[in-house]
Design a protein around this motif. Structure first.
Motif, short mmCIF file in Angstrom:
data_model
loop_
_atom_site.label_atom_id
_atom_site.label_comp_id
_atom_site.label_asym_id
_atom_site.label_seq_id
_atom_site.Cartn_x
_atom_site.Cartn_y
_atom_site.Cartn_z
N ILE A 61 -28.44 -97.52 46.54
CA ILE A 61 -28.82 -97.35 47.94
C ILE A 61 -30.28 -97.72 48.06
O ILE A 61 -31.13 -97.15 47.38
N ALA A 62 -30.59 -98.67 48.88
CA ALA A 62 -31.97 -99.02 49.16
C ALA A 62 -32.15 -99.04 50.65
O ALA A 62 -31.26 -98.70 51.40
N SER A 63 -33.30 -99.44 51.09
CA SER A 63 -33.59 -99.34 52.52
C SER A 63 -34.02 -100.67 53.09
O SER A 63 -35.14 -101.08 52.92
N GLU A 64 -33.07 -101.35 53.71
CA GLU A 64 -33.43 -102.53 54.48
C GLU A 64 -33.30 -102.19 55.95
O GLU A 64 -32.45 -101.40 56.33
N VAL B 35 -18.45 -92.31 52.22
CA VAL B 35 -18.35 -93.78 52.24
C VAL B 35 -18.05 -94.30 50.85
O VAL B 35 -17.24 -95.23 50.67
N LYS B 36 -18.66 -93.72 49.82
CA LYS B 36 -18.41 -94.17 48.45
C LYS B 36 -16.98 -93.88 48.01
O LYS B 36 -16.44 -94.55 47.13
N GLN B 37 -16.33 -92.90 48.61
CA GLN B 37 -14.94 -92.62 48.31
C GLN B 37 -14.00 -93.61 48.99
O GLN B 37 -12.80 -93.54 48.80
N ARG B 38 -14.57 -94.51 49.79
CA ARG B 38 -13.80 -95.58 50.45
C ARG B 38 -12.73 -95.05 51.40
O ARG B 38 -11.61 -95.59 51.46
N VAL C 227 -25.02 -97.94 52.78
CA VAL C 227 -24.30 -97.61 51.55
C VAL C 227 -23.31 -98.71 51.21
O VAL C 227 -23.20 -99.16 50.07
N GLU C 228 -22.57 -99.17 52.23
CA GLU C 228 -21.61 -100.25 51.99
C GLU C 228 -22.30 -101.52 51.50
O GLU C 228 -21.80 -102.22 50.62
N GLY C 229 -23.46 -101.82 52.08
CA GLY C 229 -24.17 -103.02 51.68
C GLY C 229 -24.58 -102.99 50.23
O GLY C 229 -24.47 -104.01 49.52
N LYS C 230 -25.01 -101.86 49.75
CA LYS C 230 -25.43 -101.75 48.37
C LYS C 230 -24.24 -101.72 47.41
O LYS C 230 -24.30 -102.24 46.31
N ASP D 6 -23.72 -104.63 44.40
CA ASP D 6 -23.60 -104.33 42.98
C ASP D 6 -22.19 -104.56 42.44
O ASP D 6 -22.01 -104.70 41.24
N CYS D 7 -21.19 -104.56 43.31
CA CYS D 7 -19.80 -104.73 42.87
C CYS D 7 -19.32 -106.09 43.34
O CYS D 7 -18.95 -106.27 44.49
N ARG D 8 -19.33 -107.04 42.45
CA ARG D 8 -19.06 -108.42 42.83
C ARG D 8 -17.60 -108.66 43.17
O ARG D 8 -17.26 -109.61 43.85
#
Length: 753
Positions: A91-94, A447-450, A480-483, A487-489
């Motif tokens: 998670i970063a901040s754009e 969100v990470k639990q999809r 969160v989705e963007g990160k 990372d998950c190609r």
């Protein structure tokens, strides 16, 4: 003043107006700091300086210096491996970017959308919605459900919420009257017709398991710890102070001395706890001691910890009235509370079918221990599942709620059913303009639990900052989705589909593999999107199970199917006219996406579609066998709705126009025609064209079916003539089978020209 209140009240002591602070600054310090996944919102003072020193040493000496323009390049990211997800999560901040070519501070939000919609979006340009807060068309994949109340019931507020990312409108039938809900539904229907947004409507109709307190003088009662409250079933005209009735007499057969009663839905947002000190010998009164005080209000729902209040006569008439209202208003879904067995869902579906609304989805709310014991059966029977964490947290230990949330989400995905997580996401924003650290963390974990969707309740129904709460949830989910995508190609493989109720098992297995392959192709070849064509949303649902990293654009020829797909993860639904030539239909879809700026020339897309091909190998014996199975009473005919099922049993598919008539009801049909004529440049010409279409269809009689005529409604838009009769005998069935062809499911890789 404690730290959380200081944070909420002043934005970290900056003194800035919360309505003008960029969203990126709210969650700029959110990071993963260890194996337990500690998240924090970094505010001013010593913690910020400590983080700056950490980042300076870890990021080649470049200090972290927040500014209004956004975070600096090279912002250090803390990485954390989630046990349920195979890839590294970051998670970063754009800063949240606006649509291409539009400045983030533009005053005209309507300029973000295609020109043909702008005359109907003027309410967005009053300054209350910033363009930087409007998510891009295809950006966020986790959907948001918003509960509508007095604070958000107007057309202008609903339109703003749709622009900020609301996908589903929830109406709680426990509050407000039918007139209020009908007006909201009319506003939603207008938004779906006039704007580029697509909203589904879900009615929370309660259940047979809802028990409420009675009417109180002044509509509320203040309770303090140690007070004594008597709950009674005497049903008198008036009661003395500190006494109230309960809505069902069966309550006294369940409650016992020592039980803990929870009173929810209170005026101040609290949960009042009562301990039963004594139940009278005649079983009419329960003398309770207040454990945790608060202000309770009339008709507040109550529950007994660890017990079910199931009663066969409980609230039955009220629920039937709510179902009648749901059918009358043609909502896309009804939510049923305290579902404990699949029989409860089948009962509601039977009632909907009897009322002619079999297309209405039933959402099962998981709120009790009994529901957890039959979770798989409930997921199989329901069309979607909602994790109602408020009531579930009262039924199980608090520390078990996160476990069950993840377990239910996994179960829903295995059954191919949408999963909605509800309650307490941004509860502090009911009163304060900013969230707590824990609330932001809660959103990111869901969100990470999809899961398919997150739901806001009091925050948008009666909170002080409904638009801000919605926008913040959308922003957190988007980042969160963007990160995760960065990372998950490759998309993770979904669990095997265990539910084959919608299609025959052989066909659903093939469709499942086609969707999984399409997702893999899209990820390997870096496709801009997956485009699918579906009549009832099943293929879009299977694609959503795969959780691809690119958006899914689903096209249907049904208004209700389009709206229902609004809750599916990553799916952006559209309604277009299907043509007999599949290539024409595909081009219509691409033209629509180009107009919406969802695709650009040169983009590569994966197209998933059924086409008619191969040979029709159905024999006379097989047709007789299938027809007999559909007509067990030997009446000599089957209903129009069963034709599609019979074709699928033989692995066949009719033309899209015939298939549509097997399940499309008159409301769906007419609403589609209304939308077609509304978006046409010449409404009068559109109506004439539709009348000509109906007349042409009547003249195409081939002996198999007769036209239904062109009935014009009050809005001047005719109904499309039907080619199929309501009852189909064997000769007509045989002819339709012979005119059908084998289903050929294709995956196409295209470049947009």
């Amino acid at each position: 003043m404690d730290a959380d209140k200081a944070q909420r009240g002043s934005f970290g002591g900056t003194g800035e107006n919360p309505d003008t602070v960029d969203h990126w600054r709210i969650i700029q310090g959110m990071s993963f700091l260890g194996p337990v996944g500690h998240h924090g919102i970094v505010v001013g003072g010593r913690r910020r300086r400590q983080q700056q020193r950490r980042l300076r040493s870890a990021d080649n000496g470049r200090p972290f210096t927040p500014s209004a323009a956004g975070p600096p390049l090279g912002f250090h990211r803390h990485r954390y491996v989630h046990p349920s997800f195979p890839c590294r999560m970051t998670i970063a901040s754009e800063p949240l970017s606006a649509a291409p070519g539009v400045k983030a501070d533009t005053a005209h939000v309507s300029a973000l959308f295609p020109e043909r919609f702008r005359p109907f979006l003027t309410e967005l340009d009053d300054g209350s919605v910033a363009s930087r807060d409007v998510p891009q068309f295809h950006a966020r994949r986790t959907k948001i459900v918003c509960t509508i109340g007095p604070a958000t019931a107007s057309y202008a507020e609903l339109l703003k919420m749709a622009a900020l990312g609301m996908n589903v409108v929830r109406l709680n039938m426990s509050h407000g009257d039918y007139t209020f809900h009908s007006e909201v539904i009319a506003h939603v229907r207008r938004i779906n017709t006039e704007s580029p947004f697509v909203l589904a409507t879900m009615l929370d109709i309660g259940s047979l398991d809802s028990v409420r307190l009675g009417q109180m003088p002044g509509n509320e009662m203040a309770l303090s710890p140690g007070d004594r409250l008597i709950i009674t079933t005497r049903h008198q005209a008036e009661y003395p102070d500190m006494m109230t009735e309960v809505s069902d007499d069966a309550f006294m057969a369940v409650v016992q001395s020592g039980d803990v009663i929870e009173v929810r839905g209170n005026a101040d947002g609290s949960v009042v706890l009562l301990r039963v000190a004594e139940v009278t010998a005649d079983g009419t009164d329960a003398d309770c001691v207040v454990m945790e005080g608060g202000t309770i209000r009339s008709r507040a729902p109550i529950g007994v910890r660890g017990k079910s209040l199931r009663s066969p006569i409980l609230n039955a008439e009220e629920m039937e009235r709510d179902l009648d209202f749901a059918v009358q208003e043609r909502v896309e879904a009804v939510a049923l509370s305290f579902v404990e067995a699949p029989e409860h869902i089948w009962d509601v579906k039977r009632q909907l079918k009897e009322r002619g609304a079999s297309n209405t989805a039933v959402v099962a709310k998981i709120e009790s221990v009994a529901a957890l014991e039959r979770l798989s059966d409930i997921a199989e029977a329901a069309d979607a599942v909602m994790i109602a964490r408020g009531d579930l947290g009262a039924a199980v230990r608090y520390d078990m709620v996160p476990y069950w949330q993840q377990r239910i989400a996994q179960m829903c995905r295995a059954h191919g059913k949408p999963c909605i997580v509800s309650t307490h996401f941004l509860e502090s924003m009911v009163l304060y303009p900013t969230p707590t650290r824990a609330e932001v963390t809660d959103i990111s974990e869901a969100v990470k639990q999809r899961v398919d969707a997150l739901m806001l309740t009091t925050e948008t129904a009666s909170g002080k900052y409904p638009l801000r709460a919605l926008s913040l949830m959308s922003t957190v989910a988007l980042r969160v989705e963007g990160k995760l995508a960065e990372d998950c190609r490759l998309a993770e493989l979904p669990p095997p589909l265990v539910s084959h109720r919608r299609w025959a098992r052989g066909i659903s297995l093939v469709a499942e593999r086609v969707c999984s392959s399409a997702t893999t192709i899209a990820e390997r070849l870096n496709a801009a999107a997956i485009i699918c064509f579906t009549q009832r949303g099943f293929m879009a649902n299977l694609l959503a199970r795969c959780r691809p990293l690119c958006p899914i654009y689903a096209f249907t020829n049904s208004v209700i199917a389009r709206n229902k797909m609004s809750v599916l993860f990553g799916v952006r639904p559209f309604r277009i006219l299907f043509d007999g030539d599949p290539e024409v239909t595909v081009q219509r879809a691409i033209d629509e996406l180009l107009d919406r700026q969802a695709l650009t020339r040169g983009d590569r897309v994966v197209v998933v579609a059924d086409i008619l091909g191969g040979k029709n190998r159905a024999t006379e014996e097989e047709m007789l066998l299938v027809f007999g199975g559909l007509d067990p009473e030997n009446r000599g005919y089957i209903s129009r709705e069963l034709l599609r099922k019979g074709l699928r049993e033989m692995g066949l598919k009719a033309g899209d126009d015939v298939e549509l008539e097997t399940w499309l009801d008159e409301y769906d049909e007419r609403q589609g025609l209304v939308e077609e004529c509304f978006t046409a440049s010449d409404v009068d010409a559109c109506v004439l064209d539709r009348q000509q279409l109906c007349g042409d269809m009547e003249g195409e009689g081939d002996g198999v079916a007769t036209g239904a005529g062109a009935d014009a409604g009050g809005d001047g838009v005719p109904s499309r003539a039907r080619r199929l009769q309501a009852e189909i005998d064997y000769p007509a069935f045989r002819q339709l089978v012979q005119d059908s062809a084998e289903i050929v499911q294709t995956i196409q890789f295209r470049r947009i020209e």
